[in-house]
Write an enzyme that holds these catalytic residues in place. Structure first.
Site, mmCIF file in Angstrom:
data_model
loop_
_atom_site.group_PDB
_atom_site.id
_atom_site.type_symbol
_atom_site.label_atom_id
_atom_site.label_comp_id
_atom_site.label_asym_id
_atom_site.label_seq_id
_atom_site.Cartn_x
_atom_site.Cartn_y
_atom_site.Cartn_z
ATOM 1 N N SER A 125 1.122 -1.127 -0.409
ATOM 2 C CA SER A 125 -0.045 0.153 -0.272
ATOM 3 C C SER A 125 0.740 0.958 -0.088
ATOM 4 O O SER A 125 0.343 2.685 -0.195
ATOM 5 C CB SER A 125 -0.815 0.468 1.020
ATOM 6 N N HIS A 146 -2.572 -3.919 -6.413
ATOM 7 C CA HIS A 146 -3.102 -3.347 -4.626
ATOM 8 C C HIS A 146 -4.749 -3.335 -4.178
ATOM 9 O O HIS A 146 -5.326 -2.838 -5.616
ATOM 10 C CB HIS A 146 -2.752 -1.482 -4.982
ATOM 11 N N GLU A 158 -5.674 -1.672 -7.817
ATOM 12 C CA GLU A 158 -4.701 -0.733 -8.549
ATOM 13 C C GLU A 158 -3.727 -1.286 -9.430
ATOM 14 O O GLU A 158 -3.326 -1.900 -7.886
ATOM 15 C CB GLU A 158 -4.828 0.360 -7.794
ATOM 16 N N ASN A 196 -5.398 6.381 -2.475
ATOM 17 C CA ASN A 196 -5.217 6.657 -1.246
ATOM 18 C C ASN A 196 -4.609 7.966 -1.575
ATOM 19 O O ASN A 196 -4.352 8.619 -0.306
ATOM 20 C CB ASN A 196 -4.082 5.849 -0.248
HETATM 21 N N1 LIG Z 1 -4.740 -4.497 5.055
HETATM 22 C C1 LIG Z 1 -4.953 -3.781 4.561
HETATM 23 O O1 LIG Z 1 -6.011 -2.808 4.650
HETATM 24 C C2 LIG Z 1 -4.279 -3.897 3.262
HETATM 25 C C3 LIG Z 1 -4.494 -3.018 2.142
HETATM 26 C C4 LIG Z 1 -4.087 -3.304 1.062
HETATM 27 C C5 LIG Z 1 -2.630 -3.355 1.209
HETATM 28 N N2 LIG Z 1 -2.255 -4.097 1.855
HETATM 29 C C6 LIG Z 1 -1.212 -4.508 2.327
HETATM 30 O O2 LIG Z 1 -0.728 -6.134 2.141
HETATM 31 C C7 LIG Z 1 0.413 -6.462 2.773
HETATM 32 C C8 LIG Z 1 0.040 -7.746 3.292
HETATM 33 O O3 LIG Z 1 -0.917 -7.104 4.690
HETATM 34 P P1 LIG Z 1 -2.352 -7.763 5.581
HETATM 35 O O4 LIG Z 1 -2.853 -6.853 5.968
HETATM 36 O O5 LIG Z 1 -2.951 -9.377 4.501
HETATM 37 O O6 LIG Z 1 -1.244 -8.424 6.181
HETATM 38 P P2 LIG Z 1 -1.275 -10.010 7.875
HETATM 39 O O7 LIG Z 1 -0.399 -9.548 8.784
HETATM 40 O O8 LIG Z 1 -2.976 -9.623 7.700
HETATM 41 O O9 LIG Z 1 -0.900 -11.117 6.879
HETATM 42 C C9 LIG Z 1 0.740 -10.730 6.536
HETATM 43 C C10 LIG Z 1 0.575 -12.515 6.123
HETATM 44 O O10 LIG Z 1 2.455 -13.047 5.412
HETATM 45 C C11 LIG Z 1 3.187 -13.219 6.516
HETATM 46 N N3 LIG Z 1 4.791 -13.262 6.074
HETATM 47 C C12 LIG Z 1 5.021 -11.686 6.657
HETATM 48 N N4 LIG Z 1 6.491 -12.197 6.638
HETATM 49 C C13 LIG Z 1 6.758 -12.981 5.634
HETATM 50 C C14 LIG Z 1 7.737 -13.745 4.197
HETATM 51 N N5 LIG Z 1 8.967 -13.063 4.985
HETATM 52 N N6 LIG Z 1 7.683 -14.539 3.663
HETATM 53 C C15 LIG Z 1 5.647 -15.306 4.059
HETATM 54 N N7 LIG Z 1 4.916 -14.636 4.818
HETATM 55 C C16 LIG Z 1 4.995 -13.591 5.526
HETATM 56 C C17 LIG Z 1 2.803 -13.019 7.775
HETATM 57 O O11 LIG Z 1 2.546 -14.486 8.683
HETATM 58 C C18 LIG Z 1 1.419 -12.816 7.622
HETATM 59 O O12 LIG Z 1 0.360 -14.378 7.429
HETATM 60 C C19 LIG Z 1 1.049 -5.925 2.837
HETATM 61 O O13 LIG Z 1 1.896 -5.141 2.016
HETATM 62 C C20 LIG Z 1 0.047 -4.467 3.189
HETATM 63 O O14 LIG Z 1 0.587 -3.105 3.028
HETATM 64 C C21 LIG Z 1 -3.224 -4.245 2.899
#
Ligand SMILES: NC(=O)c1ccc[n+]([C@@H]2O[C@H](COP(=O)([O-])OP(=O)(O)OC[C@H]3O[C@@H](n4cnc5c(N)ncnc54)[C@H](O)[C@@H]3O)[C@@H](O)[C@H]2O)c1
Length: 508
Positions: A125, A146, A158, A196
């Site tokens: 993000s 995204h 996106e 955003n």
């Molecule tokens: N949550 C949101 O609203 C949102 C929206 C858009 C984008 N994002 C982006 O998506 C990504 C994930 O966000 P999320 O909210 O799902 O996070 P989350 O914490 O729910 O999930 C992340 C997962 O990745 C795993 N992980 C961490 N490091 C790792 C690695 N090196 N190799 C493999 N697995 C690994 C963790 O164990 C976890 O299960 C981030 O980059 C975030 O910025 C999040």
């Protein structure tokens, strides 16, 4: 061979199976794509796969999917234990922790596993896709992909092209998004992408109004919902997204655009974040949430009418007519003289200007002057503004007259641009500048904002609905009033307003 996203045997890998990864896996499996799931945390990918299966079963229960399609979707999910098992992937979508160094390390490792033309997409993000791609030997196959949370319900994605992303990679992700039932919008890799970035106006301008002591949070929330048509007011939204997320996003985008004044955050949210008033999830933010429901103050009842007639300024002929018709229909006592009688309330209808300056400009008595926002529909709520010296009985007489037909009135202190004018003009201006910078096409800006932010219009469409010339007037007036480059109009808006054409008009 560039990836053909429509191929029946396409294989997608999802790395990081948290909130986002599992949603992406779900829509891919339902889109007929084989999905490999991997997470660094032991058992996490199995748990995510079971979660997706439950979600698919729920679709069957709701009658949205038949048993055989559900079974096939579930069969398409395969949990793998290591990155090395992802070799068959045509496209990898990374949704791991938001850390540049960790993402770069993962992309480097992926390159040693997948074939050279497999696409590597990141769901980041806030990080630079270009910086993630820079760790790769083949940055041309890296792009942003995204999604929004929750992925199955938020139908937008996106596709962000980094500096070295090849067209074929972006095109394949656009096709893949469609296959997964999502709407893709294309943008250049830039802070906040489209959504955003476009969302920076709403909260930051509301915080400026709060910071100027113009009114309370509830006043702004009501005005933005009921006059400007937003689903939620700015403070209701900040409480929902929580300040540990939204304040940090405000700071991050402001800094990534090198202190662009249009995105300037407020110390108010920094202080509230430090105090732990994060929002709904902790039970208290700008509002308190006893038992999960917002506790908001009741509407202030309208005062009883005084004995002052209302004189309406003719400086804006359309507003004069609209307000005269409205008040006459409600049975309010009007002063129809060419100048106001000695005791009459002087009602002015400025665009972008405060009540004080308007009174002085029009030669009216500031003690008897109030201002009404006529830019938006007057049928659900009206915004009335006083000068610092407006007499209380003048304010009450105007409030009573404007509420005579039962429409609630929000009374605020003096503000160049009231509430809705300045917030909406800020949103339109930022949207125009996204178009000016060629970050995305006008069409994709509109689609992104409507689907990603749920605004009643995209920023350009909002400007067209209210009139580009009027938006320009609000911004120019505010800029000269405050002397703040925050309000400087985007060239995209200026030129189209001067030419009298739609804000969605691309360059020829
Ligand atoms: N949550 C949101 O609203 C949102 C929206 C858009 C984008 N994002 C982006 O998506 C990504 C994930 O966000 P999320 O909210 O799902 O996070 P989350 O914490 O729910 O999930 C992340 C997962 O990745 C795993 N992980 C961490 N490091 C790792 C690695 N090196 N190799 C493999 N697995 C690994 C963790 O164990 C976890 O299960 C981030 O980059 C975030 O910025 C999040």
């Amino acid at each position: 061979m560039p990836v053909d996203a429509k191929r029946s045997d396409l294989v997608l890998a999802v790395i990081g199976t948290g909130a986002m990864g599992r949603g992406i896996a779900q829509i891919a499996a339902l889109g007929g794509i084989k999905v490999l799931l991997h997470d660094a945390k032991q058992g996490a990918a199995d748990e995510a796969s079971a979660f997706v299966c439950r979600m698919v079963d729920r679709l069957v229960e709701k009658g949205k999917l038949d048993d055989s399609a559900a079974g096939q979707a579930k069969d398409r999910l395969q949990v793998v234990s290591g990155v090395a098992d992802l070799a068959p992937a045509d496209v990898v979508v990374e949704a791991i922790v938001e850390r540049l160094d960790i993402k770069q390390e993962l992309f480097r490792e992926l390159e040693s596993v997948v074939r050279p033309d497999a696409i590597l997409a990141t769901n980041t993000s806030s990080l630079s896709v270009t910086a993630i791609a820079a760790a790769c030997e083949h940055p041309e196959r890296v792009a942003g992909f995204h999604f929004f949370n929750p992925v199955p319900l938020m139908k937008l994605v996106e596709v962000a092209t980094a500096v070295r992303t090849a067209d074929w990679a972006a095109e394949a992700l656009v096709a893949l998004a469609k296959r997964m039932g999502h709407t893709p919008v294309l943008c250049i890799d830039s802070p906040g992408f489209i959504v955003n970035h476009a969302g920076r106006g709403f909260g930051t301008e509301a915080l400026r109004i709060l910071g100027e002591g113009i009114c309370e949070t509830i006043d702004m929330d009501r005005v933005m919902r009921e006059t400007a048509g937003f689903r939620m007011g700015p403070f209701e939204l900040l409480d929902l997204t929580a300040l540990d997320v939204s304040h940090n996003v405000m700071e991050s985008i402001y800094d990534q655009y090198y202190q662009e004044p249009r995105f300037r955050p407020s110390f108010i949210t920094r202080q509230r974040l430090a105090a732990g008033l994060l929002g709904r999830k902790v039970g208290e933010g700008f509002y308190r949430y006893p038992e999960g429901k917002p506790e908001q103050p009741a509407e202030t009842p309208a005062p009883t009418a005084g004995n002052r007639a209302i004189w309406i300024s003719k400086a804006d002929a359309d507003s004069h007519k609209a307000v005269t018709d409205m008040l006459s229909a409600a049975g309010a006592e009007l002063d129809q003289g060419s100048t106001p009688a000695a005791e009459s309330v002087c009602l002015v209808t400025p665009l972008g200007l405060d009540a004080t300056s308007t009174a002085l400009e029009q030669g009216l008595d500031p003690q008897r002057t109030v201002a009404l926002d006529t830019l938006f529909d007057l049928g659900r709520r009206r915004t009335l503004m006083t000068t610092p010296v407006t007499l209380p009985d003048v304010r009450d007489a105007a409030h009573a007259a404007l509420a005579k037909d039962g429409v609630p009135v929000t009374v605020i202190r003096d503000s160049a641009g009231f509430i809705a004018q300045r917030i909406v003009a800020t949103i339109v201006n930022i949207g125009c500048d996204i178009a000016q910078q060629r970050i995305a096409t006008p069409e994709d800006i509109e689609t992104g904002v409507k689907l990603g932010l749920g605004y009643p219009h995209g920023p350009l469409g909002f400007g067209d609905t209210l009139g580009p010339k009027r938006i320009l007037q609000i911004l120019e007036t505010m800029q000269s009033y405050y002397g703040d480059p925050r309000y400087r109009p985007s060239p995209w808006l200026k030129r189209r307003a001067m030419l009298g054409v739609s804000l969605t008009t691309p360059e020829s």
